[in-house]
Design a protein around this motif. Structure first.
Motif, PDB file in Angstrom:
ATOM      1  N   ARG A 109       0.843  -1.191   0.000  1.00  0.00           N
ATOM      2  CA  ARG A 109       0.000   0.000   0.000  1.00  0.00           C
ATOM      3  C   ARG A 109       0.880   1.245   0.000  1.00  0.00           C
ATOM      4  NH1 ARG A 109      -2.675  -0.716   4.553  1.00  0.00           N
ATOM      5  NH2 ARG A 109      -1.891   0.949   5.858  1.00  0.00           N
ATOM      6  N   ILE A 110       0.400   2.278  -0.670  1.00  0.00           N
ATOM      7  CA  ILE A 110       1.027   3.599  -0.602  1.00  0.00           C
ATOM      8  C   ILE A 110       0.156   4.415   0.353  1.00  0.00           C
ATOM      9  CG2 ILE A 110       1.728   5.665  -1.864  1.00  0.00           C
ATOM     10  CD1 ILE A 110       1.798   3.892  -4.424  1.00  0.00           C
ATOM     11  N   PRO A 111       0.623   4.662   1.579  1.00  0.00           N
ATOM     12  CA  PRO A 111      -0.222   5.346   2.554  1.00  0.00           C
ATOM     13  C   PRO A 111      -0.373   6.832   2.250  1.00  0.00           C
ATOM     14  CG  PRO A 111       1.952   5.023   3.463  1.00  0.00           C
ATOM     15  CD  PRO A 111       1.947   4.344   2.118  1.00  0.00           C
ATOM     16  N   GLU A 112      -1.485   7.388   2.701  1.00  0.00           N
ATOM     17  CA  GLU A 112      -1.717   8.831   2.586  1.00  0.00           C
ATOM     18  C   GLU A 112      -1.448   9.534   3.909  1.00  0.00           C
ATOM     19  OE1 GLU A 112      -2.098  10.694  -0.064  1.00  0.00           O
ATOM     20  OE2 GLU A 112      -1.876   8.845  -1.208  1.00  0.00           O
ATOM     21  N   ASN A 113      -0.865   8.840   4.851  1.00  0.00           N
ATOM     22  CA  ASN A 113      -0.516   9.413   6.141  1.00  0.00           C
ATOM     23  C   ASN A 113       0.815  10.164   6.000  1.00  0.00           C
ATOM     24  OD1 ASN A 113       1.254   9.023   8.688  1.00  0.00           O
ATOM     25  ND2 ASN A 113      -0.827   8.775   9.471  1.00  0.00           N
ATOM     26  N   LYS A 114       0.826  11.424   6.401  1.00  0.00           N
ATOM     27  CA  LYS A 114       2.003  12.281   6.220  1.00  0.00           C
ATOM     28  C   LYS A 114       3.232  11.703   6.934  1.00  0.00           C
ATOM     29  CE  LYS A 114       3.179  17.186   6.582  1.00  0.00           C
ATOM     30  NZ  LYS A 114       2.710  18.490   7.044  1.00  0.00           N
ATOM     31  N   PHE A 115       3.050  11.259   8.172  1.00  0.00           N
ATOM     32  CA  PHE A 115       4.174  10.679   8.914  1.00  0.00           C
ATOM     33  C   PHE A 115       4.724   9.458   8.178  1.00  0.00           C
ATOM     34  CE2 PHE A 115       5.680   7.358  11.793  1.00  0.00           C
ATOM     35  CZ  PHE A 115       6.804   7.978  12.301  1.00  0.00           C
ATOM     36  N   CYS A 116       3.854   8.548   7.764  1.00  0.00           N
ATOM     37  CA  CYS A 116       4.304   7.328   7.069  1.00  0.00           C
ATOM     38  C   CYS A 116       5.078   7.653   5.801  1.00  0.00           C
ATOM     39  CB  CYS A 116       3.113   6.440   6.699  1.00  0.00           C
ATOM     40  SG  CYS A 116       2.388   5.556   8.072  1.00  0.00           S
ATOM     41  N   LYS A 117       4.521   8.538   4.997  1.00  0.00           N
ATOM     42  CA  LYS A 117       5.191   8.884   3.732  1.00  0.00           C
ATOM     43  C   LYS A 117       6.582   9.461   3.989  1.00  0.00           C
ATOM     44  CE  LYS A 117       2.643   9.316  -0.123  1.00  0.00           C
ATOM     45  NZ  LYS A 117       1.858   9.449  -1.171  1.00  0.00           N
ATOM     46  N   HIS A 118       6.684  10.386   4.942  1.00  0.00           N
ATOM     47  CA  HIS A 118       7.984  10.991   5.241  1.00  0.00           C
ATOM     48  C   HIS A 118       8.948   9.972   5.857  1.00  0.00           C
ATOM     49  CE1 HIS A 118       6.983  14.983   3.963  1.00  0.00           C
ATOM     50  NE2 HIS A 118       5.980  15.088   4.817  1.00  0.00           N
ATOM     51  N   LEU A 119       8.433   9.094   6.702  1.00  0.00           N
ATOM     52  CA  LEU A 119       9.273   8.059   7.306  1.00  0.00           C
ATOM     53  C   LEU A 119       9.848   7.134   6.233  1.00  0.00           C
ATOM     54  CD1 LEU A 119      10.456   6.340   9.596  1.00  0.00           C
ATOM     55  CD2 LEU A 119       8.219   5.195   9.754  1.00  0.00           C
ATOM     56  N   ILE A 120       8.996   6.633   5.357  1.00  0.00           N
ATOM     57  CA  ILE A 120       9.445   5.705   4.318  1.00  0.00           C
ATOM     58  C   ILE A 120      10.433   6.405   3.383  1.00  0.00           C
ATOM     59  CG2 ILE A 120       8.722   4.255   2.374  1.00  0.00           C
ATOM     60  CD1 ILE A 120       5.951   4.069   3.932  1.00  0.00           C
ATOM     61  N   SER A 121      10.138   7.641   3.034  1.00  0.00           N
ATOM     62  CA  SER A 121      11.031   8.403   2.170  1.00  0.00           C
ATOM     63  C   SER A 121      12.395   8.596   2.836  1.00  0.00           C
ATOM     64  CB  SER A 121      10.391   9.751   1.837  1.00  0.00           C
ATOM     65  OG  SER A 121      11.245  10.507   1.020  1.00  0.00           O
ATOM     66  N   ALA A 122      12.402   8.952   4.112  1.00  0.00           N
ATOM     67  CA  ALA A 122      13.661   9.157   4.837  1.00  0.00           C
ATOM     68  C   ALA A 122      14.430   7.850   4.997  1.00  0.00           C
ATOM     69  CB  ALA A 122      13.383   9.776   6.208  1.00  0.00           C
ATOM     70  N   PHE A 123      13.715   6.752   5.206  1.00  0.00           N
ATOM     71  CA  PHE A 123      14.349   5.435   5.359  1.00  0.00           C
ATOM     72  C   PHE A 123      14.863   4.919   4.011  1.00  0.00           C
ATOM     73  CE2 PHE A 123      13.705   0.697   6.105  1.00  0.00           C
ATOM     74  CZ  PHE A 123      14.891   0.535   6.802  1.00  0.00           C
ATOM     75  N   GLY A 124      14.134   5.226   2.953  1.00  0.00           N
ATOM     76  CA  GLY A 124      14.568   4.849   1.611  1.00  0.00           C
ATOM     77  C   GLY A 124      14.226   3.435   1.195  1.00  0.00           C
ATOM     78  N   LYS A 125      13.464   2.736   2.029  1.00  0.00           N
ATOM     79  CA  LYS A 125      13.055   1.355   1.729  1.00  0.00           C
ATOM     80  C   LYS A 125      11.637   1.139   2.244  1.00  0.00           C
ATOM     81  CE  LYS A 125      16.818  -0.493   3.844  1.00  0.00           C
ATOM     82  NZ  LYS A 125      17.696  -1.566   4.348  1.00  0.00           N
ATOM     83  N   PRO A 126      10.968   0.099   1.736  1.00  0.00           N
ATOM     84  CA  PRO A 126       9.624  -0.188   2.238  1.00  0.00           C
ATOM     85  C   PRO A 126       9.660  -0.683   3.683  1.00  0.00           C
ATOM     86  CG  PRO A 126      10.270  -1.771   0.533  1.00  0.00           C
ATOM     87  CD  PRO A 126      11.389  -0.806   0.693  1.00  0.00           C
ATOM     88  N   ILE A 127       8.536  -0.469   4.371  1.00  0.00           N
ATOM     89  CA  ILE A 127       8.425  -0.967   5.742  1.00  0.00           C
ATOM     90  C   ILE A 127       7.202  -1.858   5.880  1.00  0.00           C
ATOM     91  CG2 ILE A 127       9.698   0.960   6.753  1.00  0.00           C
ATOM     92  CD1 ILE A 127       7.056   2.167   7.669  1.00  0.00           C
ATOM     93  N   VAL A 128       7.283  -2.774   6.822  1.00  0.00           N
ATOM     94  CA  VAL A 128       6.157  -3.653   7.147  1.00  0.00           C
ATOM     95  C   VAL A 128       5.116  -2.830   7.891  1.00  0.00           C
ATOM     96  CG1 VAL A 128       5.473  -5.560   8.686  1.00  0.00           C
ATOM     97  CG2 VAL A 128       7.478  -5.802   7.191  1.00  0.00           C
ATOM     98  N   SER A 129       3.854  -3.163   7.658  1.00  0.00           N
ATOM     99  CA  SER A 129       2.762  -2.555   8.409  1.00  0.00           C
ATOM    100  C   SER A 129       1.719  -3.624   8.690  1.00  0.00           C
ATOM    101  CB  SER A 129       2.128  -1.419   7.617  1.00  0.00           C
ATOM    102  OG  SER A 129       1.071  -0.854   8.364  1.00  0.00           O
TER     103      SER A 129
END
Length: 186
Positions: A109-129
């Motif tokens: 999923r591509i989340p629409e949550n601002k925190f999630c999007k910024h977290l994934i972008s900063a991490f540079g890889k997908p995360i489990v949810s």
């Protein structure tokens, strides 16, 4: 929010486990490319590794790094949808082997949550949810409903959105062999 993103990225980089708010319910998360970290999530949830987990990516571009063939139909659907939408894709690459189901599929999923999007972008890889509950127990609709055993098992709990109640779950779609899309959950 930036402080929480920085702390969360450090946790993910160390193969540790994060408890964080998403666009649906609170999630237990980790680096989706690390077998070691994913195994910890399965242990926390007391869940068999034969069950799949949802993966979050920050964009269609990131999605295409892990699912090499995505139809224009899917790209259009993702661009148009306003509801959280998880899609089960065939033959992903570059993810931890234990997040890929026995039938060589993965839910992303591509989340629409601002925190999630910024977290994934900063991490540079997908995360489990995966929902913040022990397998078989009710999914918590807010932070205060999360079981103590889950709170005690994770390495870091994000200090955002703890007062919000979220009762929505994502729509789940599946791409079948001929490229058609079927609805598994509305």
């Amino acid at each position: 929010m930036q402080l929480e993103i920085n702390k969360s990225v450090k946790i993910l980089q160390q193969n540790k486990i994060l408890l964080y708010p998403t666009d649906t319910v609170w999630g237990i998360g980790c680096d989706a490319t690390s077998n070691e970290a994913v195994k910890k999530v399965f242990n926390i949830k007391n869940r068999s590794e034969s069950k799949s987990l949802i993966i979050l990516v920050d964009s269609i571009n990131m999605l295409q790094q892990y699912v090499p063939t995505i139809s224009n139909k899917i790209i259009e659907l993702l661009a148009e949808t306003s509801k959280p939408t998880t899609i089960i894709y065939n033959n992903p690459i570059g993810l931890a082997t234990n997040v890929v189901a026995d039938d060589a599929t993965v839910a992303i999923r591509i989340p629409e949550n601002k925190f999630c999007k910024h977290l994934i972008s900063a991490f540079g890889k997908p995360i489990v949810s995966t929902s913040a509950n022990v397998s078989g127990n009710a999914t918590p609709k807010s932070f205060k409903e999360i079981e103590q055993s889950i709170l005690d098992s994770v390495d870091y709990i994000v200090n955002l959105q703890r007062e919000e109640v979220n009762e929505k779950s994502s729509t789940i779609l599946k791409v079948v062999a001929n490229g058609d899309i079927i609805v598994l959950r509305k």
